[in-house]
Design a protein around this motif. Structure first.
Motif, PDB file in Angstrom:
ATOM      1  N   GLN A  58       0.811  -1.216   0.000  1.00  0.00           N
ATOM      2  CA  GLN A  58       0.000   0.000   0.000  1.00  0.00           C
ATOM      3  C   GLN A  58       0.849   1.274   0.000  1.00  0.00           C
ATOM      4  O   GLN A  58       0.342   2.370   0.211  1.00  0.00           O
ATOM      5  CB  GLN A  58      -0.925   0.027   1.224  1.00  0.00           C
ATOM      6  N   GLY A  59       2.154   1.125  -0.232  1.00  0.00           N
ATOM      7  CA  GLY A  59       3.051   2.266  -0.250  1.00  0.00           C
ATOM      8  C   GLY A  59       3.408   2.793   1.119  1.00  0.00           C
ATOM      9  O   GLY A  59       4.024   3.858   1.245  1.00  0.00           O
ATOM     10  N   LEU A  60       3.027   2.088   2.194  1.00  0.00           N
ATOM     11  CA  LEU A  60       3.261   2.541   3.556  1.00  0.00           C
ATOM     12  C   LEU A  60       4.630   2.101   4.055  1.00  0.00           C
ATOM     13  O   LEU A  60       5.135   1.038   3.676  1.00  0.00           O
ATOM     14  CB  LEU A  60       2.182   1.979   4.485  1.00  0.00           C
ATOM     15  N   PHE A  61       5.220   2.911   4.940  1.00  0.00           N
ATOM     16  CA  PHE A  61       6.441   2.499   5.621  1.00  0.00           C
ATOM     17  C   PHE A  61       6.394   3.019   7.053  1.00  0.00           C
ATOM     18  O   PHE A  61       5.709   4.002   7.373  1.00  0.00           O
ATOM     19  CB  PHE A  61       7.694   3.022   4.900  1.00  0.00           C
ATOM     20  N   LEU A  62       7.113   2.319   7.926  1.00  0.00           N
ATOM     21  CA  LEU A  62       7.218   2.718   9.328  1.00  0.00           C
ATOM     22  C   LEU A  62       8.618   2.383   9.808  1.00  0.00           C
ATOM     23  O   LEU A  62       9.084   1.253   9.644  1.00  0.00           O
ATOM     24  CB  LEU A  62       6.186   1.985  10.183  1.00  0.00           C
ATOM     25  N   ILE A  63       9.299   3.362  10.394  1.00  0.00           N
ATOM     26  CA  ILE A  63      10.622   3.154  10.980  1.00  0.00           C
ATOM     27  C   ILE A  63      10.508   3.506  12.450  1.00  0.00           C
ATOM     28  O   ILE A  63      10.257   4.667  12.809  1.00  0.00           O
ATOM     29  CB  ILE A  63      11.693   4.003  10.286  1.00  0.00           C
ATOM     30  N   SER A  64      10.652   2.509  13.320  1.00  0.00           N
ATOM     31  CA  SER A  64      10.488   2.718  14.759  1.00  0.00           C
ATOM     32  C   SER A  64      11.826   2.580  15.473  1.00  0.00           C
ATOM     33  O   SER A  64      12.856   2.236  14.884  1.00  0.00           O
ATOM     34  CB  SER A  64       9.485   1.704  15.317  1.00  0.00           C
ATOM     35  N   GLY A  65      11.785   2.856  16.780  1.00  0.00           N
ATOM     36  CA  GLY A  65      12.976   2.694  17.612  1.00  0.00           C
ATOM     37  C   GLY A  65      14.034   3.737  17.363  1.00  0.00           C
ATOM     38  O   GLY A  65      15.238   3.462  17.509  1.00  0.00           O
ATOM     39  N   LEU A  66      13.624   4.959  16.978  1.00  0.00           N
ATOM     40  CA  LEU A  66      14.589   6.007  16.647  1.00  0.00           C
ATOM     41  C   LEU A  66      14.826   6.914  17.854  1.00  0.00           C
ATOM     42  O   LEU A  66      13.872   7.473  18.423  1.00  0.00           O
ATOM     43  CB  LEU A  66      14.069   6.844  15.476  1.00  0.00           C
ATOM     44  N   PRO A  67      16.073   7.107  18.262  1.00  0.00           N
ATOM     45  CA  PRO A  67      16.366   8.085  19.311  1.00  0.00           C
ATOM     46  C   PRO A  67      15.986   9.492  18.837  1.00  0.00           C
ATOM     47  O   PRO A  67      16.029   9.793  17.640  1.00  0.00           O
ATOM     48  CB  PRO A  67      17.885   7.963  19.496  1.00  0.00           C
ATOM     49  N   PRO A  68      15.555  10.365  19.746  1.00  0.00           N
ATOM     50  CA  PRO A  68      15.215  11.736  19.349  1.00  0.00           C
ATOM     51  C   PRO A  68      16.376  12.389  18.610  1.00  0.00           C
ATOM     52  O   PRO A  68      17.511  12.383  19.071  1.00  0.00           O
ATOM     53  CB  PRO A  68      14.924  12.422  20.683  1.00  0.00           C
TER      54      PRO A  68
END
Length: 961
Positions: A58-68
């Motif tokens: 669906q063209g979606l992406f998610l990148i988690s666990g990123l430090p501020p």
């Protein structure tokens, strides 16, 4: 090997250090689209500093666990200009980035929906961003050629050859390995085989119009099933997109064979997303085709014969002259329903159902020669008759058989998958439950009526043999007998079969992934489990009537169907029967047909078995990036347990005495490490290297200790089980270099090597004595070892840099070369000491395609070639392997599939916005399918289908973009 395991240790030590360092983190989520709003799956999303991600269907992406931090976001997609932006991530929050990509240059033309060009672009980007080596065929490319079923489509990929049947692809053979060494899944769910005697999937059951794309995984990650030494074919079903989808297509066609045969096909897809944030998705695709296929088939039986003086010659003892008249129906549907909880989290149900009625009638005339050779003059063979038989010899004249059998196999596959995916910032949880089922009612066990003894007034015929024309041995009648007089044939055998095979699979899987970062390196550590239970049964209960006391003549059951052009007029062909009339005559005289209990039990009882296979699997896998280098390392464990119940038939003087149930069980555990390296030499150039271990389990029927008899096959066969069979193991090595062109295109070249232990060989030998003397006995055995090595290359590019009208041209070409070698057990076929190739390993395979897309017109021409390959080992070591008559290349050599080169073309023209006309030509040069023994001049089957032409219309909601 030491370097590989050192990398494995490194890949697993770093995540353990990084997990301890996880603190308050945030996420970045978004979509990737083009300027018209169409989503772009397979886009690479790169953070600096930080990890990479890939957009989904669906063209979606998610990148988690990123430090501020403030991150630079770069989104790249072959065929489009890159998108660059900056975004600030705060703890506990999701930052939104919606990337809109534009066409890469003024000369690039990408149609954004329902067009082959976009499909090619999507496929290239999916291959580019995959961790493993994978080739992708999207729906738009599949339907741009006359690929009726999934096998036909897969056969156009690099290093893939096909076993064809009835004019279509049936089994796929990846990188020179037999079909059993490859796995087939639907959305990752293992598919059961509808056939009782093999594990591999008969892919002509599944219509090509049901899938969104086909993924051929040539290397495996630890989170994939390990039983795929050759590769794994994953069928990805269609998913609802952000825009509503409604497509309808209909076609009709014609084949000029056996008086003319027609076909028609219909496809339709509807899908849409609902809700205030389009959280609900629904899609349903359906397809139907009817094919009145006709086949002209010649099946000689090559061998050797010796004159009374002791000279041995190659010859043909008999042949089947076969006419097939089919009316095949194939239909299916694939639904999907999903609910998006939030970006990266969803619940879903996916399914696929396909049913194939491979119905038809087969008419067979079989001349049989005399048994004693008198003389040979060039290509003319003369046989002794009883009248001129020398003293001390027994001389039998020839005779004729005729039979008709009707094919009514109903082959069905069903797969349903439900599951969920939950992205909890740094943790990803997935779970799935699936059920899949296959059945085959009718199988390869057909109602058969056999007419023997003709002509009645002269029960033997003086045949000669003429081998003057290559591939077409003739059997001239030397005594003037009319061998096609229907009044001279009487019913001699009548078989009423009852057959079914089913397999039911239950599968459950769950995984836990943990994202981490350490020293500016980002990765994911993943754990998972999977349980699969497969239950396969085969049932057969045939009634054989073979001692009729009533005369039922062929002339009493004739049909109006004729085939005067059989084999392009190479042979005369007689009148044919009507099986409905045969049934009427048989039912009226059932008590006089002579039920043969012994033959019925001997044929039926050994075919019955009940087997269960349970696989427990678990894995740990880590994927981590080091600047330009990505490492994925994993270890998978698979514990297999199997049990079976079968029948052992006891005979006395060749007759059935009793049937005794027998049971057995077995089990084994395999540890399967893997490592996949990807190094980005430049932005659009990658180097990949992989190592992985895999297994391939024996067919269910091969480990059942039974003896299955098929007297109607030519020649008659016995299939013998082998409970001692072990699974095949392999160490797999791959190196691949890939470069991506602008506006879009790909150039790949690579090398692969597979070291096999306990390879399983299909073998054939001739029974020398007893009730089944002369039958061909088929049995699978383990060999000590084998290997296969090869190179493969692929080039696909849109030539938009050419001037004017030439800018519409494109090319799609691939080539592979492989070589292999096996060793035999010391006891096999006289102690064979030669080292032939692996079964199904075709040295040269290539596909060449030319495309043209300009304005309203689109066209694709394709040529596909597979070299000859060994089908089954047959030759017996007699100390003279190079002898032209009794050696490896003689008529008693190993059995081979013929080489196959096929040409197809398809084009479409958009009449107005959403409406197009489509036409194709299939098998333009009337290519042969078949087998030969030792050398191409000794055919055992050669069949032709003639070209097929079709014209149709297509309407799509995508319209003109």
């Amino acid at each position: 090997m030491r370097t590989i395991f050192s990398s494995l240790r490194l890949a697993f030590v770093i995540p353990l250090l990084g997990l301890a360092a996880v603190a308050q983190v945030g996420s970045i989520a978004g979509t990737v689209k083009d300027s018209s709003g169409a989503v772009l799956p397979g886009a690479r999303v790169q953070l600096q500093p930080g990890p990479t991600a890939v957009s989904d269907a669906q063209g979606l992406f998610l990148i988690s666990g990123l430090p501020p931090n403030t991150y630079k976001v770069s989104v790249t997609y072959i065929g489009f200009s890159s998108f660059d932006s900056s975004v600030a991530v705060t703890a506990g929050q999701i930052a939104k980035v919606d990337a809109v990509l534009t066409v890469g240059s003024q000369t690039t033309s990408v149609t954004v929906n329902g067009d082959r060009e976009l499909g090619e672009v999507e496929a290239i980007n999916i291959e580019r961003t995959a961790d493993n080596i994978v080739q992708v065929l999207p729906a738009q490319v599949i339907t741009s050629l006359p690929n009726t079923n999934i096998a036909d489509a897969v056969g156009r990929l690099p290093s893939v050859s096909l076993e064809r049947d009835e004019g279509e692809g049936k089994y796929v053979q990846i990188r020179g390995t037999e079909p059993r060494l490859s796995n087939v899944t639907v959305d990752g769910v293992n598919l059961p085989s509808p056939e009782g005697n093999v594990r591999n999937i008969k892919l002509d059951i599944i219509p090509s119009g049901l899938v969104e794309r086909i993924e051929v995984n040539k290397t495996l990650s630890a989170n994939q099933d390990g039983d795929a030494i050759g590769g794994s074919v994953n069928l990805v079903t269609k998913t609802p997109g952000e825009r509503p989808t409604f497509d309808v297509e209909g076609q009709g066609g014609y084949t000029n064979i056996i008086g003319g045969r027609w076909l028609d096909a219909f496809n339709s897809t509807y899908g849409q997303r609902f809700g205030d944030r389009k959280q609900w998705g629904f899609l349903l695709g359906g397809t139907y085709d009817w094919n009145g296929r006709g086949i002209n088939d010649l099946e000689p039986s090559p061998g050797t014969i010796t004159t009374p003086s002791g000279t041995t010659y190659p010859y043909f003892a008999t042949a089947d002259l076969r006419t097939y008249r089919y009316h095949r129906t194939r239909y299916g549907f694939a639904p999907e329903l999903d609910y998006v909880i939030k970006p990266g989290s969803s619940l879903y149900f996916k399914g696929m159902y396909s049913d194939f009625h491979d119905f038809g009638e087969t008419y067979v005339y079989s001349p049989n020669l005399g048994s004693t050779l008198q003389s040979v003059n060039g290509s003319q063979y003369t046989f002794y008759t009883p009248a001129n038989c020398p003293a001390g010899l027994t001389c039998n004249q020839g005779y004729m058989n005729y039979r008709e059998y009707i094919r009514r196999p109903d082959q069905q596959i069903f797969s349903g998958l439900s599951g969920g995916r939950h992205d909890l910032t740094s943790t990803l949880i997935t779970y799935e439950f699936a059920v899949s089922r296959a059945h085959n009612i009718g199988g390869q066990d057909f109602p058969t009526a056999k007419f023997n003894g003709g002509p009645i007034s002269q029960p033997s015929i003086n045949f000669g043999l003429n081998t003057g024309k290559l591939y077409e041995p003739k059997f001239p009648v030397l005594d003037g007998t009319n061998i096609y007089d229907p009044t001279q044939y009487l019913l001699s055998s009548y078989t009423v079969p009852n057959y079914r095979s089913t397999q039911l699979n239950f599968q459950g899987a769950a995984s836990l992934g943990r994202r981490y970062s350490g020293n500016q390196h980002y990765g994911t550590l993943e754990f998972g489990i999977k349980i699969r239970n497969a239950h396969k049964t085969q049932f057969e209960n045939d009634y054989i009537f073979d001692s009729p006391s009533v005369n039922i003549g062929l002339n009493q059951v004739l049909s109006n169907f004729t085939n005067p052009t059989y084999y392009d007029h190479a042979y005369q062909y007689g009148p044919m029967s009507d099986y409905n009339k045969i049934i009427q005559q048989a039912n009226a005289n059932l008590s006089n047909l002579g039920y043969d209990q012994s033959a019925s039990r001997i044929q039926s009882d050994p075919a019955n078995f009940n087997a269960t296979e349970r696989v427990y699997a678990g894995y740990v896998m880590n994927t981590i990036g080091f600047d330009r280098l990505t490492i994925q390392a994993g270890l998978r464990f698979e514990a297999t347990g199997d049990t079976y119940r079968a029948n052992q038939v006891n005979l006395s003087n060749g007759s059935w005495v009793s049937t005794v149930p027998i049971t057995g069980s077995g089990g084994y555990i395999n540890a399967l490490p893997s490592i996949q390296l990807q190094y980005r030499i430049q932005q659009n150039t990658n180097l990949r290297g992989t190592f992985g271990m895999g297994i391939s389990r024996p067919n269910f029927s091969d480990i059942v200790p039974s003896v299955q008899v098929d007297p109607n096959f030519t020649p008659p066969t016995i299939v013998v089980g082998n409970p001692a069979l072990k699974p095949t193991h392999a160490n797999n090595y791959d190196v691949l270099v890939e470069h991506y062109f602008r506006p879009y295109g790909i150039l790949q070249a690579g090398f692969f090597y597979k070291a096999l232990s306990d390879p399983i060989y299909p073998t054939t030998s001739v029974v020398s004595s007893g009730q089944f003397a002369g039958f061909h006995q088929q049995q699978s055995i383990n060999g000590p070892s084998g290997h296969i090595a090869g190179i493969e290359a692929a080039w696909e590019q849109r030539l938009s840099f050419l001037p004017g009208l030439l800018s519409g041209f494109g090319v799609s070409a691939n080539y592979s070369y492989s070589t292999s070698q096996v060793s035999f057990p010391s006891t096999f076929n006289g102690g064979r000491t030669d080292h032939p190739a692996l079964p199904r390993q075709a040295p040269n395979n290539w596909n060449l395609g030319f495309t043209y897309d300009k304005s309203r017109f689109s066209m694709r021409f394709a040529a596909s070639h597979n070299d000859a390959s060994i089908y089954s080992y047959f030759w017996v070591n007699n100390g003279t392997p190079n002898d032209p008559v009794v050696g490896l290349k003689g008529p008693t050599g190993d059995q081979y599939l013929y080489a196959h080169t096929q040409y197809d073309v398809q084009g479409s023209y958009r009449l107005y916005k959403k409406f197009s006309v489509v036409a194709y030509g299939l098998n333009l040069t009337n290519e042969v399918f078949g087998f030969y023994q030792g050398n191409i001049q000794y055919p055992i089957q050669r069949e032709f289908y003639h070209p097929t032409y079709s014209l149709g219309m297509k309407w799509t909601s995508a319209g003109e973009k």
